[in-house]
Scaffold this motif. Structure first.
Motif, mmCIF file in Angstrom:
data_model
loop_
_atom_site.group_PDB
_atom_site.id
_atom_site.type_symbol
_atom_site.label_atom_id
_atom_site.label_comp_id
_atom_site.label_asym_id
_atom_site.label_seq_id
_atom_site.Cartn_x
_atom_site.Cartn_y
_atom_site.Cartn_z
ATOM 1 N N ALA A 101 0.811 -1.222 0.000
ATOM 2 C CA ALA A 101 0.000 0.000 0.000
ATOM 3 C C ALA A 101 0.841 1.267 0.000
ATOM 4 O O ALA A 101 0.441 2.286 -0.573
ATOM 5 C CB ALA A 101 -0.936 -0.008 1.204
ATOM 6 N N ALA A 102 2.015 1.240 0.631
ATOM 7 C CA ALA A 102 2.862 2.430 0.698
ATOM 8 C C ALA A 102 3.408 2.838 -0.665
ATOM 9 O O ALA A 102 3.951 3.937 -0.818
ATOM 10 C CB ALA A 102 4.020 2.204 1.666
ATOM 11 N N PHE A 103 3.257 1.976 -1.667
ATOM 12 C CA PHE A 103 3.756 2.267 -3.015
ATOM 13 C C PHE A 103 2.627 2.218 -4.045
ATOM 14 O O PHE A 103 2.885 2.182 -5.243
ATOM 15 C CB PHE A 103 4.847 1.260 -3.391
ATOM 16 C CG PHE A 103 5.957 1.182 -2.388
ATOM 17 C CD1 PHE A 103 7.027 2.058 -2.442
ATOM 18 C CD2 PHE A 103 5.918 0.251 -1.364
ATOM 19 C CE1 PHE A 103 8.044 2.004 -1.503
ATOM 20 C CE2 PHE A 103 6.933 0.177 -0.419
ATOM 21 C CZ PHE A 103 7.996 1.064 -0.488
ATOM 22 N N ILE A 116 -1.307 14.492 6.492
ATOM 23 C CA ILE A 116 -0.008 13.929 6.115
ATOM 24 C C ILE A 116 -0.093 12.410 6.011
ATOM 25 O O ILE A 116 -0.628 11.743 6.897
ATOM 26 C CB ILE A 116 1.067 14.305 7.157
ATOM 27 C CG1 ILE A 116 1.269 15.820 7.195
ATOM 28 C CG2 ILE A 116 2.388 13.612 6.851
ATOM 29 C CD1 ILE A 116 2.210 16.275 8.297
ATOM 30 N N VAL A 117 0.459 11.869 4.938
ATOM 31 C CA VAL A 117 0.605 10.423 4.785
ATOM 32 C C VAL A 117 2.079 10.089 4.978
ATOM 33 O O VAL A 117 2.931 10.512 4.198
ATOM 34 C CB VAL A 117 0.139 9.939 3.399
ATOM 35 C CG1 VAL A 117 0.447 8.451 3.231
ATOM 36 C CG2 VAL A 117 -1.349 10.188 3.216
ATOM 37 N N LEU A 174 -3.223 5.178 -2.058
ATOM 38 C CA LEU A 174 -2.894 6.498 -1.537
ATOM 39 C C LEU A 174 -3.659 7.618 -2.222
ATOM 40 O O LEU A 174 -4.045 8.595 -1.564
ATOM 41 C CB LEU A 174 -1.386 6.740 -1.646
ATOM 42 C CG LEU A 174 -0.499 5.768 -0.858
ATOM 43 C CD1 LEU A 174 0.946 6.242 -0.871
ATOM 44 C CD2 LEU A 174 -0.986 5.607 0.570
ATOM 45 N N GLN A 175 -3.899 7.490 -3.514
ATOM 46 C CA GLN A 175 -4.588 8.566 -4.226
ATOM 47 C C GLN A 175 -6.077 8.267 -4.424
ATOM 48 O O GLN A 175 -6.936 9.056 -4.016
ATOM 49 C CB GLN A 175 -3.908 8.812 -5.578
ATOM 50 C CG GLN A 175 -2.478 9.327 -5.433
ATOM 51 C CD GLN A 175 -1.838 9.679 -6.766
ATOM 52 O OE1 GLN A 175 -2.509 10.063 -7.718
ATOM 53 N NE2 GLN A 175 -0.519 9.549 -6.848
ATOM 54 N N LEU A 214 5.895 9.125 -5.526
ATOM 55 C CA LEU A 214 5.108 9.136 -6.763
ATOM 56 C C LEU A 214 3.705 8.581 -6.526
ATOM 57 O O LEU A 214 2.730 9.038 -7.132
ATOM 58 C CB LEU A 214 5.813 8.314 -7.842
ATOM 59 C CG LEU A 214 6.972 8.998 -8.574
ATOM 60 C CD1 LEU A 214 7.746 7.985 -9.416
ATOM 61 C CD2 LEU A 214 6.453 10.140 -9.452
ATOM 62 N N ALA A 215 3.605 7.608 -5.628
ATOM 63 C CA ALA A 215 2.303 7.012 -5.333
ATOM 64 C C ALA A 215 1.415 7.950 -4.531
ATOM 65 O O ALA A 215 0.188 7.822 -4.564
ATOM 66 C CB ALA A 215 2.492 5.702 -4.575
ATOM 67 N N GLY A 216 2.033 8.902 -3.792
ATOM 68 C CA GLY A 216 1.225 9.857 -3.046
ATOM 69 C C GLY A 216 1.592 10.033 -1.587
ATOM 70 O O GLY A 216 0.917 10.770 -0.865
#
Length: 566
Positions: free
Chosen positions: A286-288, A306-307, A293-294, A332-334
Motif C-alpha cells: 500500500a505504501a507504493f 499527512i501520509v 494512496l490517491q 510518486l504514489a502519493g
C-alpha cells in the motif's frame, strides 16, 4: 543492547486532570470555530515559505529519520545537516530519563533551526502496553484494555494524558492510535495494540484516543492504513498479503479513516507495507500504491492530512533493493513523508535519489510541493513552523506525580473484571474450593491476588506448567483450582501441558491479546483483561472471593497504590 527503561512512580495525589482537561476542551471549542472559517485555496504564508526553500531543503522535509544514541552526537548533527529532515523519530535506544530525553529533543530542535530555520516534527511510538517508548510505573495500559471498557470519556482522557506526557518532553507527534481491527478467534500480528475486535469499538475508541491526543497538543497518527486486520504476518520480516475486496475493506478496516478532517485535524496516517491484489492488481504494498494512496485515501476517503510511510527499510517494503528507489516510488504514489529510521547511509542516499529524480523529471517538483505544503501546514497548526515548543519538565512531573493515569488504569481493570464475571458459569453452591494455585511470571500479581482473595494460595512461576508441578498439585486435591496469568503468547503455548481432564479446574487471566488461547472452551473461565498490570490480581482476587465464598469474611483493606513492580 537492552536499554534501561524510564520508570515513573504514580503515588502522590495531585489535582492535575480537571484543570488541564477543561482547558483542553476550551481549546477544542476555539479550534472548531476556526475550522468553520473559510480557508483560501492558496495559503500565501506557506507558499512564500516554499518559494524561499532550496530543493535540498524541500526534499529533506519529506523524511522522518532516526539515529542512535541518547544525545546529539557529532554523527547525529552531521545527519541533520546533510539530510535536513522534516522530522525525527525516537525509539527506546534514545530514551532513558525524562531530563535526558527532553535535552536530546531540545538539542535536536536547536540544531535543525540553526541549520535550516524550520523546527522538526519529533515522533515516537507511544501506543501504550508493549509499545511504549517512555516507560511508566504503573505501566500505561494497552489500547485493547482501554477500548475494551467502551467508555469514550476514559479513552479520550487516556489519549490526553498520554499527549501531555509526550509534549512535556518535547514530542509533537505520536505514531498512534493503532486503528487495525483484529479477530478475537485467532492470534494476530497486532494483538492488544488495537482498540477493539468489533468495528464500532475500534472506530469509536481509537477516534476518542486521537482526539484526546489532539487536545493535549500532539498530532495523532492513525495506523496501519489500509489495515493489518487479523493477519499474523509481520511486515518487518515479510510482505503480508490480504485477499479482501474494496467492498470488504469499506465495511470494516477503512472505517476508522473516514471523516478524519472534521474530527481530529490536523492528523497523519501511517501507511503500511501490505499488499491487496484484489484491490490493486499490481500487488504493490500500500505504501507504493497509487490506488490506495490517491484513489482511496485522498479521493474516496477525502483525507488531506499527512501520509507517512512505515519504515521503508522493512522487509515488507522490498519492492526494489534500493532504498532510494523505494522513496521515489512511494512519493510518486502519493506519500508525503518517508520514514528511514535506522540506517544513516540509507537516509542520505534516499534523499539524494529523490533529488536526482526531481532533476531528471522522473518525480515532478509540483508533486513534492503538495506534500511539503501539508507538512508545513501541520507544523503551523502545532505552533512549530518558526520556533519549536521547548520541553516543560514541570508539566511532566505534575502528571507523573498525580494519580491521573494510575486511577484510570485501575478503573479499566475493574471494568474488564466485572465484564468477564458476567459470563462466569453459575457456581454450584455445594462446591468447596481448596487451595488456589496462582501461576504468573509476576510475583506482585500473586501478592495483589492473595491480599483480596483472603484464603490459602500458592504461587508458581510459569515453568511449573512445563515441569508438571502444577498438574501434580491439582491431582493431589480434587477441590483445588489453578489461576494462570497469561502475559504473552509464549505463556499461552505452555497450556498444552495441562491435561484435558484438568482444564475445567483452571481459570485463565488473558493479559495479552485475543485468540492466543487454544480451545478456550476447555477451561472453567477466561478473564479477558488484556493488560499485564500486576494490580489486576487484586481485582481478580476480590471477584473470585465473592464468587466462591460470597458469605466469607471480608478481605483486608485493598490498597492498589502499592508498587506494581514485576
Amino acid at each position: 543492547m537492552v536499554q534501561g527503561p524510564m520508570f515513573i512512580r504514580f503515588c502522590v495525589p495531585f489535582f492535575f486532570n480537571v484543570s488541564f482537561f477543561l482547558a483542553a476542551l476550551s481549546a477544542k471549542a476555539q479550534l472548531d470555530s476556526t475550522n468553520e472559517q473559510e480557508i483560501p485555496d492558496v495559503d500565501m504564508e506557506i507558499a512564500d515559505l516554499i518559494k524561499g526553500m532550496t530543493l535540498e531543503q524541500k526534499v529533506g522535509q519529506l523524511f522522518l529519520v532516526g539515529f542512535q544514541g541518547r544525545e546529539i552526537t557529532e554523527g547525529a548533527q552531521t545527519m541533520i545537516r546533510e539530510v535536513k529532515p522534516g522530522g525525527i523519530i525516537l525509539f527506546g535506544r534514545n530514551i532513558k530519563t525524562a531530563r535526558q530525553t527532553a535535552r536530546l529533543i531540545n538539542q535536536s530542535q536547536i540544531t535543525a533551526t540553526e541549520l535550516y530555520h524550520i523546527p522538526l516534527l519529533v515522533a515516537v511510538d507511544q501506543e501504550g502496553g508493549v509499545v511504549s517508548r517512555v516507560k511508566l510505573n504503573p505501566p500505561f495500559p494497552s489500547a485493547l484494555s482501554i477500548g475494551n471498557a467502551e467508555n469514550e470519556e476514559i479513552t479520550q482522557r487516556m489519549g490526553y494524558y498520554n499527549s501531555v506526557l509526550l509534549k512535556s518532553l518535547g514530542f509533537n507527534m505520536n505514531l498512534a492510535p493503532v486503528v487495525d481491527i483484529i479477530s478475537d478467534k485467532k492470534p494476530t500480528f497486532i494483538g492488544n495494540r488495537a482498540f477493539g475486535v468489533s468495528v464500532n469499538q475500534a472506530v469509536e475508541m481509537s477516534r476518542a484516543f486521537a482526539l484526546g491526543q489532539k487536545l493535549g497538543g500532539i498530532m495523532p497518527t492513525l495506523k496501519h492504513f489500509p489495515g493489518h486486520g487479523s493477519g499474523f504476518v509481520d511486515s518487518h520480516v515479510a510482505l503480508p498479503t490480504r485477499n479482501d475486496t474494496l467492498e470488504d475493506m469499506l465495511k470494516a478496516d477503512l472505517l476508522p479513516y473516514t471523516n478524519l478532517n472534521q474530527d481530529v485535524s490536523p492528523e497523519a496516517v501511517m501507511v503500511a507495507h501490505i499488499a491487496f491484489p484484489k484491490i490493486d492488481p499490481s500487488g504493490l504494498p500500500a505504501a507504493f500504491s497509487k490506488v490506495f494512496l490517491q484513489d482511496i485515501l485522498r479521493k474516496k476517503l477525502n483525507f488531506d492530512g499527512i501520509v507517512v510511510t512505515d519504515d521503508i527499510e522493512m522487509a515488507g517494503a522490498s519492492v526494489t533493493t534500493s532504498l532510494g528507489d523505494r522513496a521515489v516510488k512511494s512519493l510518486l504514489a502519493g506519500a508525503d513523508m518517508i520514514m528511514v529510521a535506522w540506517n544513516r547511509v540509507a537516509q542520505k542516499s534516499s534523499v539524494n535519489k529523490v533529488i536526482e529524480a526531481i532533476k531528471n523529471g522522473k518525480l515532478p517538483e509540483a508533486r513534492i510541493n503538495e506534500s511539503l505544503e501539508r507538512i508545513l501546514i501541520a507544523k503551523r497548526s502545532l505552533g512549530i513552523l518558526y520556533q519549536a515548543t521547548p520541553p516543560n519538565l514541570r508539566s511532566f512531573r505534575s502528571l507523573a506525580l498525580s494519580n491521573s493515569i494510575s486511577d484510570l488504569s485501575e478503573k479499566l481493570i475493574e471494568t474488564a473484571t466485572q465484564k468477564s464475571m458476567q459470563t462466569m458459569p453459575q457456581r454450584d453452591p455445594k462446591e468447596r474450593v481448596g487451595i488456589m494455585s496462582v501461576v504468573s511470571t509476576r510475583k506482585n500479581f500473586h501478592s495483589h491476588f492473595k491480599k483480596t482473595y483472603n484464603s490459602t494460595t500458592l504461587h508458581f512461576g510459569t515453568p511449573a506448567l512445563r515441569s508438571g508441578e502444577l498438574v501434580s498439585k491439582l491431582k493431589k486435591s480434587s477441590n483445588s483450582l489453578a489461576l494462570v496469568h497469561i502475559t504473552s503468547r509464549q505463556v499461552a503455548q505452555l497450556l498444552e501441558y495441562i491435561p484435558k481432564n484438568l482444564k475445567k479446574r483452571v481459570i485463565l487471566v488473558n493479559g495479552d491479546s485475543p485468540g492466543i488461547i487454544p480451545s478456550p472452551e476447555s477451561y472453567r473461565h477466561i478473564f479477558n483483561i488484556y493488560t499485564s498490570d500486576p494490580r489486576s490480581g487484586g481485582f481478580l482476587g476480590l471477584a473470585l472471593r465473592n464468587y466462591f465464598r460470597p458469605s466469607s469474611t471480608p478481605p483486608q483493606p485493598f490498597d492498589l497504590r502499592t508498587p506494581a513492580g514485576n
